[in-house]
Design a protein around this motif. Structure first.
Motif, PDB file in Angstrom:
ATOM      1  N   GLY A 160      -1.473  -0.713   5.466  1.00  0.00           N
ATOM      2  CA  GLY A 160      -2.611  -1.431   4.902  1.00  0.00           C
ATOM      3  C   GLY A 160      -2.768  -1.203   3.418  1.00  0.00           C
ATOM      4  N   LYS A 161      -2.384  -0.020   2.968  1.00  0.00           N
ATOM      5  CA  LYS A 161      -2.501   0.317   1.541  1.00  0.00           C
ATOM      6  C   LYS A 161      -1.453  -0.394   0.688  1.00  0.00           C
ATOM      7  CE  LYS A 161      -4.476   4.904   2.438  1.00  0.00           C
ATOM      8  NZ  LYS A 161      -4.285   6.365   2.322  1.00  0.00           N
ATOM      9  N   LEU A 162      -0.339  -0.849   1.307  1.00  0.00           N
ATOM     10  CA  LEU A 162       0.735  -1.500   0.560  1.00  0.00           C
ATOM     11  C   LEU A 162       0.513  -2.998   0.369  1.00  0.00           C
ATOM     12  CD1 LEU A 162       3.922   0.210   2.080  1.00  0.00           C
ATOM     13  CD2 LEU A 162       2.737   0.747  -0.061  1.00  0.00           C
ATOM     14  N   LEU A 163      -0.463  -3.548   1.054  1.00  0.00           N
ATOM     15  CA  LEU A 163      -0.730  -4.985   0.943  1.00  0.00           C
ATOM     16  C   LEU A 163      -1.282  -5.333  -0.436  1.00  0.00           C
ATOM     17  CD1 LEU A 163      -2.378  -5.492   4.442  1.00  0.00           C
ATOM     18  CD2 LEU A 163      -0.146  -6.386   3.711  1.00  0.00           C
ATOM     19  N   SER A 164      -1.059  -6.565  -0.867  1.00  0.00           N
ATOM     20  CA  SER A 164      -1.557  -7.011  -2.178  1.00  0.00           C
ATOM     21  C   SER A 164      -3.074  -6.860  -2.253  1.00  0.00           C
ATOM     22  CB  SER A 164      -1.153  -8.468  -2.427  1.00  0.00           C
ATOM     23  OG  SER A 164      -1.602  -9.289  -1.354  1.00  0.00           O
ATOM     24  N   THR A 165      -3.728  -7.119  -1.120  1.00  0.00           N
ATOM     25  CA  THR A 165      -5.166  -6.827  -0.983  1.00  0.00           C
ATOM     26  C   THR A 165      -5.295  -5.828   0.160  1.00  0.00           C
ATOM     27  OG1 THR A 165      -5.757  -9.071  -1.700  1.00  0.00           O
ATOM     28  CG2 THR A 165      -7.457  -7.777  -0.563  1.00  0.00           C
ATOM     29  N   PRO A 166      -5.413  -4.539  -0.158  1.00  0.00           N
ATOM     30  CA  PRO A 166      -5.416  -3.501   0.882  1.00  0.00           C
ATOM     31  C   PRO A 166      -6.494  -3.729   1.942  1.00  0.00           C
ATOM     32  CG  PRO A 166      -5.200  -2.507  -1.281  1.00  0.00           C
ATOM     33  CD  PRO A 166      -5.513  -3.956  -1.514  1.00  0.00           C
ATOM     34  N   ILE A 167      -6.120  -3.439   3.184  1.00  0.00           N
ATOM     35  CA  ILE A 167      -7.060  -3.524   4.304  1.00  0.00           C
ATOM     36  C   ILE A 167      -6.933  -2.268   5.156  1.00  0.00           C
ATOM     37  CG2 ILE A 167      -7.048  -6.053   4.361  1.00  0.00           C
ATOM     38  CD1 ILE A 167      -5.107  -5.888   6.715  1.00  0.00           C
ATOM     39  N   GLY A 168      -7.844  -2.113   6.093  1.00  0.00           N
ATOM     40  CA  GLY A 168      -7.857  -0.919   6.944  1.00  0.00           C
ATOM     41  C   GLY A 168      -6.951  -1.037   8.157  1.00  0.00           C
ATOM     42  N   LYS A 169      -6.969   0.007   8.966  1.00  0.00           N
ATOM     43  CA  LYS A 169      -6.120   0.106  10.149  1.00  0.00           C
ATOM     44  C   LYS A 169      -6.348  -1.041  11.127  1.00  0.00           C
ATOM     45  CE  LYS A 169      -5.185   3.237  14.041  1.00  0.00           C
ATOM     46  NZ  LYS A 169      -5.511   4.562  14.634  1.00  0.00           N
TER      47      LYS A 169
END
Length: 290
Positions: A264-273
Motif C-alpha cells: 500500500g505504501k508503494l502505490l502512487s496514492t498510498p492506501i491502507g491494508k
C-alpha cells in the motif's frame, strides 16, 4: 541425583528438632503415607531415598522412640519400630488413621511440618526441565483428603487422582508455592529459574510458530493473487483493467513476499491494508469470471 532427591536432601536438613510439636507433626505426616506397612505390632517404613530414612530415624529418636532398626536390601532402605504410642493416630486394618489433631490445626508451622512429613514419606517432584508434576501417595483416602484440605487453606491447589489415594499437581506455579510452603527455599530458586527459562522458550516457540504460520498464509495468498493476474494477462484482459488494479497487480507481481501494508505504501496514492486487500480480491474475482 534427581531434582526430587535434591528437594528431600534440603528438607531433611531443616533444623526444627528442638520443637517437639513440629517433630511430632512431621512424623505423623510420614505415618499417613503409602510407604508405611503394619505387621502385627510392628510398623515398617520403606524408601529408596536415604534422606527419607535418616530423617525418619531422627524424628523417632527425638520423640523417644529409640528402639528401631534400619536395614538395607538392594536399593531399598527400611526402618522397623514397634507401634508408636500416640493418641493422634489409631491402627486399623493394617493402616494408620488420624484421630485427634486439634492441637495441630490452624497452626501454620505445625501444618507445614505435617505436609513436609507427607512429602518426605512418599512424595516426589519431577525435574521442571521435563514436566511439572508433584505427587504424594497415601495409604487411605481419609488421610489424603485431610491433607488436601490443609493445602487448599493455603491456596495450594492439588487434585486427587481418581480411584487412587494420590494427591498431585501439574501447575508449575502451585508446585513452586508447595516447595516454598515446606521450607525448600533453595529448591524453589532452582525450580523458578528453570520455570522462567522454560516459559520464555515456550513463548519464543509460540511466536516463531505464529510468524511461520503468517508467512505461509501470506505466501499462499500471494501465489493465488499472482495466478489470477497471469490468467487475466493470458486472456488479454489486463490492459482493460482500471489503472488502480493494474498498479497493484504490477506491484504484487514484482514483490511476491511483500505484505499488504508494504504494498500500500508503494502505490502512487498510498492506501491502507484493507484497501490493498480489496483491490487484490477484485482481481481474483475478475479472474474467476473469465
Amino acid at each position: 541425583m534427581s531434582f526430587s532427591s535434591d528437594v528431600k536432601e534440603e528438607l531433611s536438613k531443616i533444623s526444627n528438632l528442638p520443637n517437639k510439636n513440629e517433630v511430632k507433626a512431621e512424623l505423623i505426616g510420614y505415618l499417613l503415607t503409602s510407604n508405611i506397612n503394619i505387621q502385627k505390632n510392628i510398623l515398617k517404613y520403606s524408601t529408596e531415598n536415604q534422606y527419607n530414612i535418616n530423617r525418619f530415624g531422627k524424628l523417632l529418636s527425638n520423640l523417644g522412640y529409640i528402639d528401631y532398626k534400619i536395614e538395607i536390601q538392594g536399593k531399598v532402605y527400611s526402618i522397623t519400630v514397634k507401634h508408636l504410642d500416640m493418641s493422634e493416630i489409631d491402627y486399623k486394618e493394617n493402616s494408620i488413621y488420624i484421630e485427634r489433631l486439634e492441637w495441630l490445626l490452624n497452626k501454620e508451622n505445625l501444618e507445614k511440618s505435617l505436609i513436609r512429613g507427607c512429602f518426605m514419606g512418599s512424595g516426589s517432584v519431577n525435574n521442571p526441565k521435563n514436566k511439572y508434576h508433584v505427587e504424594i501417595l497415601f495409604k487411605i483416602e481419609k488421610n489424603a483428603k485431610f491433607v488436601l484440605e490443609i493445602l487448599k487453606k493455603y491456596n495450594i491447589e492439588f487434585k486427587m487422582l481418581e480411584n487412587s489415594n494420590t494427591l498431585y499437581s501439574k501447575d508449575g506455579e502451585k508446585i513452586s508455592e508447595f516447595l516454598a510452603f515446606m521450607g525448600a527455599s533453595t529448591s524453589v530458586l532452582k525450580f523458578e529459574e528453570i520455570r522462567v527459562f522454560r516459559e520464555m522458550r515456550n513463548n519464543v516457540n509460540r511466536l516463531v510458530n505464529c510468524e511461520t504460520a503468517n508467512i505461509n498464509k501470506t505466501a499462499q495468498a500471494a501465489a493465488k493473487q499472482i495466478s489470477a493476474i497471469e490468467k487475466i494477462r493470458k486472456k488479454g484482459k489486463f490492459d482493460s483493467l482500471p489503472d488502480n488494479l493494474k498498479e497493484i497487480a504490477e506491484i504484487r507481481k514484482k514483490n511476491p513476499d511483500m505484505s499488504l501494508i508494504e504494498m500500500g505504501k508503494l502505490l502512487s496514492t498510498p492506501i491502507g491494508k484493507s484497501g490493498v486487500n480489496h483491490r487484490l480480491k477484485t482481481i481474483e474475482k475478475i479472474a474467476e469470471e473469465l
